[in-house]
Design an enzyme around this catalytic site. Sequence first.
Site, PDB file in Angstrom:
ATOM      1  N   HIS A 182     -92.063 -21.467 -82.029  1.00  0.00           N
ATOM      2  CA  HIS A 182     -91.345 -21.111 -80.962  1.00  0.00           C
ATOM      3  C   HIS A 182     -90.304 -19.802 -81.501  1.00  0.00           C
ATOM      4  CE1 HIS A 182     -88.963 -20.955 -77.262  1.00  0.00           C
ATOM      5  NE2 HIS A 182     -89.852 -21.682 -76.884  1.00  0.00           N
TER       6      HIS A 182
ATOM      7  N   ASP B 223     -95.910 -27.068 -75.185  1.00  0.00           N
ATOM      8  CA  ASP B 223     -97.401 -27.039 -74.856  1.00  0.00           C
ATOM      9  C   ASP B 223     -98.202 -28.019 -75.618  1.00  0.00           C
ATOM     10  OD1 ASP B 223     -97.293 -25.055 -72.758  1.00  0.00           O
ATOM     11  OD2 ASP B 223     -97.183 -23.588 -74.231  1.00  0.00           O
TER      12      ASP B 223
HETATM   13  N1  ACO Z   1     -99.677 -21.269 -86.662  1.00  0.00           N
HETATM   14  C1  ACO Z   1     -99.430 -20.648 -87.867  1.00  0.00           C
HETATM   15  N2  ACO Z   1     -98.524 -19.759 -88.094  1.00  0.00           N
HETATM   16  C2  ACO Z   1     -97.765 -19.416 -87.205  1.00  0.00           C
HETATM   17  C3  ACO Z   1     -97.596 -19.872 -86.087  1.00  0.00           C
HETATM   18  C4  ACO Z   1     -98.670 -21.035 -85.730  1.00  0.00           C
HETATM   19  N3  ACO Z   1     -98.762 -21.402 -84.554  1.00  0.00           N
HETATM   20  N4  ACO Z   1     -96.619 -19.566 -85.093  1.00  0.00           N
HETATM   21  C5  ACO Z   1     -95.956 -18.881 -86.420  1.00  0.00           C
HETATM   22  N5  ACO Z   1     -96.585 -18.741 -87.315  1.00  0.00           N
HETATM   23  C6  ACO Z   1     -96.135 -17.784 -88.528  1.00  0.00           C
HETATM   24  C7  ACO Z   1     -96.238 -16.366 -88.440  1.00  0.00           C
HETATM   25  O1  ACO Z   1     -97.511 -15.986 -89.157  1.00  0.00           O
HETATM   26  C8  ACO Z   1     -95.391 -15.659 -89.147  1.00  0.00           C
HETATM   27  O2  ACO Z   1     -95.624 -16.144 -90.713  1.00  0.00           O
HETATM   28  P1  ACO Z   1     -95.230 -14.938 -91.783  1.00  0.00           P
HETATM   29  O3  ACO Z   1     -93.476 -14.923 -91.729  1.00  0.00           O
HETATM   30  O4  ACO Z   1     -95.643 -15.448 -92.880  1.00  0.00           O
HETATM   31  O5  ACO Z   1     -95.733 -13.661 -91.385  1.00  0.00           O
HETATM   32  C9  ACO Z   1     -94.006 -16.895 -89.105  1.00  0.00           C
HETATM   33  O6  ACO Z   1     -94.766 -18.000 -88.629  1.00  0.00           O
HETATM   34  C10 ACO Z   1     -93.140 -16.406 -87.943  1.00  0.00           C
HETATM   35  O7  ACO Z   1     -94.072 -16.116 -86.640  1.00  0.00           O
HETATM   36  P2  ACO Z   1     -93.839 -14.983 -85.568  1.00  0.00           P
HETATM   37  O8  ACO Z   1     -95.064 -14.595 -85.041  1.00  0.00           O
HETATM   38  O9  ACO Z   1     -93.078 -13.884 -86.166  1.00  0.00           O
HETATM   39  O10 ACO Z   1     -92.858 -15.850 -84.544  1.00  0.00           O
HETATM   40  P3  ACO Z   1     -92.709 -15.230 -83.191  1.00  0.00           P
HETATM   41  O11 ACO Z   1     -91.395 -15.749 -82.804  1.00  0.00           O
HETATM   42  O12 ACO Z   1     -93.067 -13.783 -83.028  1.00  0.00           O
HETATM   43  O13 ACO Z   1     -93.997 -15.893 -82.276  1.00  0.00           O
HETATM   44  C11 ACO Z   1     -94.744 -17.629 -81.037  1.00  0.00           C
HETATM   45  C12 ACO Z   1     -93.392 -17.140 -81.485  1.00  0.00           C
HETATM   46  C13 ACO Z   1     -95.631 -16.599 -80.443  1.00  0.00           C
HETATM   47  C14 ACO Z   1     -94.514 -18.800 -80.201  1.00  0.00           C
HETATM   48  C15 ACO Z   1     -95.741 -18.196 -82.402  1.00  0.00           C
HETATM   49  O14 ACO Z   1     -95.053 -19.256 -83.024  1.00  0.00           O
HETATM   50  C16 ACO Z   1     -97.285 -18.715 -81.712  1.00  0.00           C
HETATM   51  O15 ACO Z   1     -98.174 -17.897 -81.704  1.00  0.00           O
HETATM   52  N6  ACO Z   1     -97.429 -19.978 -81.690  1.00  0.00           N
HETATM   53  C17 ACO Z   1     -98.813 -20.203 -81.157  1.00  0.00           C
HETATM   54  C18 ACO Z   1     -98.711 -20.197 -79.722  1.00  0.00           C
HETATM   55  C19 ACO Z   1     -98.100 -20.865 -78.871  1.00  0.00           C
HETATM   56  O16 ACO Z   1     -97.991 -22.342 -79.059  1.00  0.00           O
HETATM   57  N7  ACO Z   1     -97.375 -20.485 -77.913  1.00  0.00           N
HETATM   58  C20 ACO Z   1     -96.549 -21.307 -76.968  1.00  0.00           C
HETATM   59  C21 ACO Z   1     -94.988 -21.029 -77.182  1.00  0.00           C
HETATM   60  S1  ACO Z   1     -94.046 -21.886 -76.224  1.00  0.00           S
HETATM   61  C22 ACO Z   1     -93.978 -20.990 -74.641  1.00  0.00           C
HETATM   62  O17 ACO Z   1     -94.287 -19.858 -74.734  1.00  0.00           O
HETATM   63  C23 ACO Z   1     -94.215 -21.973 -73.575  1.00  0.00           C
END
Ligand code: ACO
Length: 402
Positions: free
Chosen positions: A281, A338
Site C-alpha cells: 500500500h 482487497d
Molecule cells: N508484490 C511484490 N512486490 C511489491 C508489491 C507486491 N504486491 N508491492 C510493492 N512491491 C515492491 C516493489 O516492487 C518495490 O520494490 P523495489 O523497492 O525493490 O523496487 C517496492 O515494493 C515498493 O513498491 P512501489 O510499487 O514503489 O510502491 P507504490 O507505493 O508505488 O505502490 C501499490 C503501491 C500500487 C499498492 C503496490 O504495492 C502494488 O502494486 N500492490 C499490488 C496491487 C494492489 O494490491 N493494489 C491495491 C492497493 S489498495 C487499494 O487501492 C484499494
Amino acid sequence: AIDIAKLRGQSGLITMDPGFKNTGSTKSAITFLDGEKGILRYRGYNIEDLAEKSNFLEVSYLLVYGELPTQKQYEKFSKEITTHTLVHEDIKKMLDGFPSVAHPMGVLSSLICSLTAFYPTSLHPNRSEEENNLSIIRLMAKMPTFAAWAFKNKMGHPVNYPDNSLDYCSNFLKMMFELPAEKYEVDPIVSKALDQLLILHADHEQNCSTSTVRIVGSSQASIYASISAGINALWGPLHGGANQSVIEMLEAIKADGGDSKKYLEKAKDKNDPFRLMGFGHRVYKNFDPRAKIIKKAADDVLGKLGVDDPVLEIAKELEEAALNDQYFVDRKLYPNVDFYSGIIYRAMGIPTDMFTVMFALGRLPGWIAQWKEMRENGEPIGRPRQVYTGANEREYVSMNKR
Ligand code: ACO
C-alpha cells in the site's frame, strides 16, 4: 495555505514527484490515516468502531455532512434516498446497448455519467446548495440500482426494480439476485456482511480515484461526471481492481497445485512482472486496519454461511509466508483491504467481475464528501506541471519529403 499568487511566474522551478508520492494536494477534514501505526478514522471515528457499531448509511451521512446523524436526520436521509432509487426508464435503453461481455465497471461509470443528461441543471457551475444536495441523494440512491443492473446485463437477465421496503444493502442484493422464476430471500448474514464491507471501503483520503474525483470536479464539471471519472480510476488492478485480481491470482495458484511459496518467489523476481495482488500500500507501512477486520469477517461469514472455499486457506498461507519473508518485511508489504474482501464477496454469490463494482458502491460517499469539500473550499483547478523531455524546436517538413 499555499499562496498561489506568489507562485505565479515561477515556472522555472518545478517540484518533480511522479505518482505524487509525497505531494499534498489539499487540506481535508474527512479522513485521517496514519500509515505507520495502521490508524484509519472517518471524521475522527475509528474504523474499528464504525465497522462494529454503525451502518453504511450512517457512515455515509457522517462522511458527507461531517457529523453522525441524530435519529431524525438519519430517518430523513434514508427516506430521501429510498425516494430516489428508481431511475429513468430510458436508462434501460442504454443498458440494452451494452453487449453482455461489457465489464460492469464500464457500464456503471457510463450510467452514472448519463445522469448529466437526465439532470442537465447539474451542469451549471454555480449550482445551489439544494441542487448539489439533491445530486448527492440521487447518486446514493441510484448507484445500487445501476450496479445491480450492470450485473443483470452481464447475465442477460431482466432487471429488477428497487424495493423501498428493504434497507440499502438488502435492496441491492434483491435487485442483484431475484429472478422472475425464483424469489430471492435476503439472508441477514449476507446483508450485514455487505454493509460492513461498504463501511470499510467508504473513504481513504487522497487515493487515485478520490484525487480523480477532486481534480475533475475542480474544473467545475458536474458531480455525476466527477464520480463517473472516479469509477474509471478505481477500475485499474493497482487500485480497486485489485480485489478481482486477488481472486484470479488465488485461483491460478490453486489450479497450479496450491504452492503459494512458488508465487511468493515470482513476486520477488524483478524480471517477472507478477506482483502479489492485495499486498502493499502506498500509505500503510505497518498493516492495513481494514484488512484485519476483513480477515476476521471472512472467517465469520464463510463459517455462518457454511461455505468452504479452498482459496481462503491459500490466502492465509500466502499471508503467513509473506509476513516471514525478508523481501516483504524490508519493503513493509502487508495484505491490504482487497486481499480478503473478494473471498467474502464470492461466498455471497457475487461474481468476480462485480468485485470492483462493490468497491465503488462502498467508496461512493467518500467521493461525494471529497467533491463537496473541494467545492466548498473553493479550491483552484487541479493542474500539475511537468519537466519537458521532448525534441527542441524543429522545422516543419511537408509529407512528401518525410
Ligand atoms: N508484490 C511484490 N512486490 C511489491 C508489491 C507486491 N504486491 N508491492 C510493492 N512491491 C515492491 C516493489 O516492487 C518495490 O520494490 P523495489 O523497492 O525493490 O523496487 C517496492 O515494493 C515498493 O513498491 P512501489 O510499487 O514503489 O510502491 P507504490 O507505493 O508505488 O505502490 C501499490 C503501491 C500500487 C499498492 C503496490 O504495492 C502494488 O502494486 N500492490 C499490488 C496491487 C494492489 O494490491 N493494489 C491495491 C492497493 S489498495 C487499494 O487501492 C484499494
